[in-house]
Each structure stands twice: as structure tokens, then as C-alpha cells.
Scaffold this motif. Sequence first.
Motif, short mmCIF file in Angstrom:
data_model
loop_
_atom_site.label_atom_id
_atom_site.label_comp_id
_atom_site.label_asym_id
_atom_site.label_seq_id
_atom_site.Cartn_x
_atom_site.Cartn_y
_atom_site.Cartn_z
N TYR A 169 -1.18 -2.21 -3.74
CA TYR A 169 -2.57 -2.46 -3.36
C TYR A 169 -3.45 -1.28 -3.72
N GLY A 170 -4.63 -1.59 -4.18
CA GLY A 170 -5.61 -0.55 -4.47
C GLY A 170 -6.95 -1.15 -4.80
N LEU A 171 -7.95 -0.30 -4.89
CA LEU A 171 -9.27 -0.75 -5.34
C LEU A 171 -9.92 0.45 -6.00
N SER A 172 -10.65 0.20 -7.07
CA SER A 172 -11.12 1.30 -7.92
C SER A 172 -11.98 2.29 -7.15
N GLU A 173 -12.75 1.82 -6.17
CA GLU A 173 -13.65 2.72 -5.46
C GLU A 173 -12.88 3.75 -4.63
N ILE A 174 -11.66 3.41 -4.21
CA ILE A 174 -10.88 4.32 -3.37
C ILE A 174 -9.91 5.14 -4.22
N ALA A 175 -9.17 4.51 -5.11
CA ALA A 175 -8.29 5.26 -6.02
C ALA A 175 -7.75 4.40 -7.14
N GLY A 176 -7.64 3.11 -6.93
CA GLY A 176 -6.88 2.28 -7.85
C GLY A 176 -5.55 1.96 -7.20
N PRO A 177 -4.57 1.46 -7.96
CA PRO A 177 -3.29 1.09 -7.34
C PRO A 177 -2.65 2.30 -6.66
N GLY A 178 -1.93 2.05 -5.56
CA GLY A 178 -1.27 3.14 -4.86
C GLY A 178 -1.92 3.50 -3.54
N VAL A 179 -3.04 2.83 -3.21
CA VAL A 179 -3.61 3.02 -1.88
C VAL A 179 -2.58 2.52 -0.85
N GLY A 180 -1.88 1.44 -1.23
CA GLY A 180 -0.83 0.90 -0.38
C GLY A 180 0.29 0.30 -1.21
N TYR A 181 1.46 0.14 -0.58
CA TYR A 181 2.63 -0.38 -1.29
C TYR A 181 3.61 -1.00 -0.31
N GLU A 182 4.41 -1.92 -0.79
CA GLU A 182 5.48 -2.49 0.02
C GLU A 182 6.73 -1.63 -0.06
N CYS A 183 7.55 -1.68 1.00
CA CYS A 183 8.86 -1.03 0.97
C CYS A 183 9.91 -2.12 0.77
N GLU A 184 11.19 -1.74 0.85
CA GLU A 184 12.25 -2.74 0.63
C GLU A 184 12.24 -3.85 1.68
N CYS A 185 11.65 -3.58 2.86
CA CYS A 185 11.61 -4.61 3.92
C CYS A 185 10.58 -5.69 3.61
N GLN A 186 9.58 -5.35 2.80
CA GLN A 186 8.48 -6.27 2.44
C GLN A 186 7.92 -6.95 3.69
N HIS A 187 7.67 -6.09 4.67
CA HIS A 187 7.16 -6.56 5.96
C HIS A 187 5.75 -6.00 6.14
N GLY A 188 4.93 -6.15 5.12
CA GLY A 188 3.59 -5.58 5.12
C GLY A 188 3.48 -4.45 4.11
N THR A 189 2.25 -4.03 3.84
CA THR A 189 1.96 -2.99 2.85
C THR A 189 1.67 -1.67 3.56
#
Length: 432
Positions: free
Chosen positions: A234-254
Motif C-alpha cells: 500500500y502507498g500513495l504518491s503524496e505520502i511516499a509511494g509503495p511501502g507506506v504499508g504491507y502485508e505479512c505472512e499472516c495476511q491479516h491486514g496491512t
Amino acid sequence: MIWNESIECMDRESLRKIQSIRLKKIVEHVYHNTPFYRKKMQELGITPDDINSIDDIVKLPFTTKYDLRDNYPFGLCAVPMSQIVRIHASSGTTGKPTVVGYTRRDLSAWAECLSRAFTAYGAGSSDFFHVAYGYGLFTGGLGAHAGAENIGASVIPMSSGNTEKQITLMHDFGSTVLCCTPSYALYLADAIKDSGLPREEFKLRIGAFGAEPWTENMRHEIEEKLGIKAYDIYGLSEIAGPGVGYECECQHGTHLNEDHYFPEIINPNTLEPVAPGETGELVFTHLTKEGMPLLRYRTKDLTALHYDKCPCGRTLVRMDRILGRSDDMLIIRGVNVFPTQIESVILEMPEFEPHYLLIVDRKNNTDTMELQVEVRPEYYSDEINRMLALKKKLASRLQSVLGLGVDVRLVEPRSIERSVGKAKRVIDNRKL
């Protein structure tokens, strides 16, 4: 695997202390270096002395995309342009693009956040990253590139387009990680099938997909077709681009990198904070950005935040899958409709491809919705009765989910135009 355990697994109290110190510092930085924020704070009757902990963030002004456009191109930069080493910008499809400037330290922090993401997906220095996000002003390509290099991986900077070459090099170079939009991943999957190259000759095992909303069903579709594990970034150009958030192996949210980007959820109508776990609009404040820090930037993304510890060991807050953007939401005959709801219905039915186009119009003062959706080759038929039954089945499922009638048009496989970037799913012809 965890890239930065000391931060990603830090106890909440210690993390809040770091956030408080960083918020105070960033507020002083923008107050003294960005006239726009100094004026905004003065209008609210506050100074940096009023900000002593992260709890004081509610005193600060909001920032919107319009503020970035009004200060185009560099009006919100908080350092001299001689310190800005990279400039990115949004596509600007609705007017002037939103421009973001980065210092060296900003780029380093961004690469750190992407390294956390890729490590969480199980990637490392022995991987080959096939980066098929667009390079250039769009943040996806160069962002993913820097994060992959930072973990010591080999990077293939493909950019988007030229699908035939993408497949050849993915096959010949032994790419193991694919970075692109989820819609392009599906397009590549179909193209690989058409290429005649056996899928087992490809070494792909991980997908890092973002830049557009996608559903759980679409994830399963990509995983099955490409034989990989698909992760959301997850990301958005105004904040940083990709890498603002990410899933872990549990994939139980970002997981959000909240030591760099502090998240809040507000009620988009009252602008008041909502309780943890409640859905609202996501707001970010930069805590470490030097070049162009933003205070309480309203993303328009609708989601919820959860603060309990994840089974993976990370304590960083987890964000629900983005429901949609408040400005993506269609109001059809008084009913709120998100394109992702329609996508979920299509993907839960095996007869349909995940390629569709929603056309909204207004006829005789009444809103209309036409959904064009591709039927899978094995279900597509010349028998009118079979196609009518299929059309009825989809229309009735959509009616029950949306509470609205949708005019369904079944179309042949491969007849809806494919996109190499963000997919265009909705055409709204109403003059609103």
C-alpha cells in the motif's frame, strides 16, 4: 522474516514516545519552513509549543489534494530546492499533478520501508525482482526498485508495457518476485498462457501488488494463474509511494510503517476521530519527511485500523483492506456503490473472468448501471438460453449485494481492453 525487528515489533508505549518526539520536530520544521502551514496554524491559533505528544495531533490542520494543487509545483517544500534530489508526481488526470519532493534522507527512509515489506513477503538477497510498475514520475517503479536493491536483491527494471518482452525476460532471467498492479498481473498470467511457454519453467514465487484496489477473490485468481503467493503493498504518491504499508505472512491486514507515517481514521463528514476498529477515512502525517512533510493528509481511502499484536510478532498497526475511496464511491439512485463490491461478486463466480467495465449513465432523470463482463472461454456459448441463465444468475447476485438492479452484458473473452497500468473499471457519463 522481519527486516527491522526493533521497530516492527516495538511495544506500543515506546513507539508512541518515538512518534511524539518526531511529531514535535516535524511541526517545528513546517512551521518555520512552509509558509502554507505557518498560516494554517496561525489561523487555528496554535504554535509548535502546543504540540507535545502524538495525542496533540488532533489540534493540527488537515491537508487535502487541493492544497497540493494550489501550491503547485514546489510551494509545500520545506527545504531549499538544492536539497531536493528526486521529484515524483501523480498522473494528474483531474488537473495539475500533485508534486512531491524528496531529500536523500527521504529516499533512504522510503527504501527502508519497502525493505520491511519485501522481507515480510519472504524475499531476500538471492531473489530476482521483476519490476513492471511504471518508472518515471509514478512512484511505483523507482520505489520498488530501491527497496529491492536495499535488501541486496537483483533488480530487473522492466517498467510497464511490452508484455511479450516482459514474459521472455521473466522466463529467461528466472525472475522470482513480480512487482506490478494486480490487473497487470492477471494480464501477464493470460499472456504467459498464450505464449506457449510452460508455467513450470517460470521461477516466480512472490507477487507485490498495489496501486489499485483489489479483492480477496482477485488475489486467489492471480495466485492460481501464476502459481505464486500474492501480497498487497500500500502507498500513495503524496505520502511516499509503495511501502507506506504491507502485508505479512499472516495476511491479516496491512501493517503501516507508523514510525514514518502516522495514521488516523476520521469520520469524513465530521472530521472527528473514530474509535479503533471503526471504518472511516484514512489520514496520514509525515513524521520523518524532510523535503515536503504533510500534516494530516486526507487520503480519501476508506478503511479501519487494528492495534492488537499480529500473530507474526509485529506490533505495527494493521489496516483493513481499502474498501474504496470516498471519491470512488458511486451514488446510484441514492445507494452507495463501490466498484470493489462488484468485483467481489464477479470473482466469486467461476464462470467469469476478472475483467469488467461498469458504465454509469442517467436516462430520463434516472441513474443506470451497465456492467460488461467477460465470460470464461469454457462457459461462453452460442446457446442463447445458457447465456441468458448466466446473465440472470449474475444480475440476481448483484441485486442482493448492492440492493440495486444492474443491466448485465456478457461479452466474449479478451474483448475488454487491458491496461498495463492502473485498470480503468468505471465510466461515469452522468453530468453531476
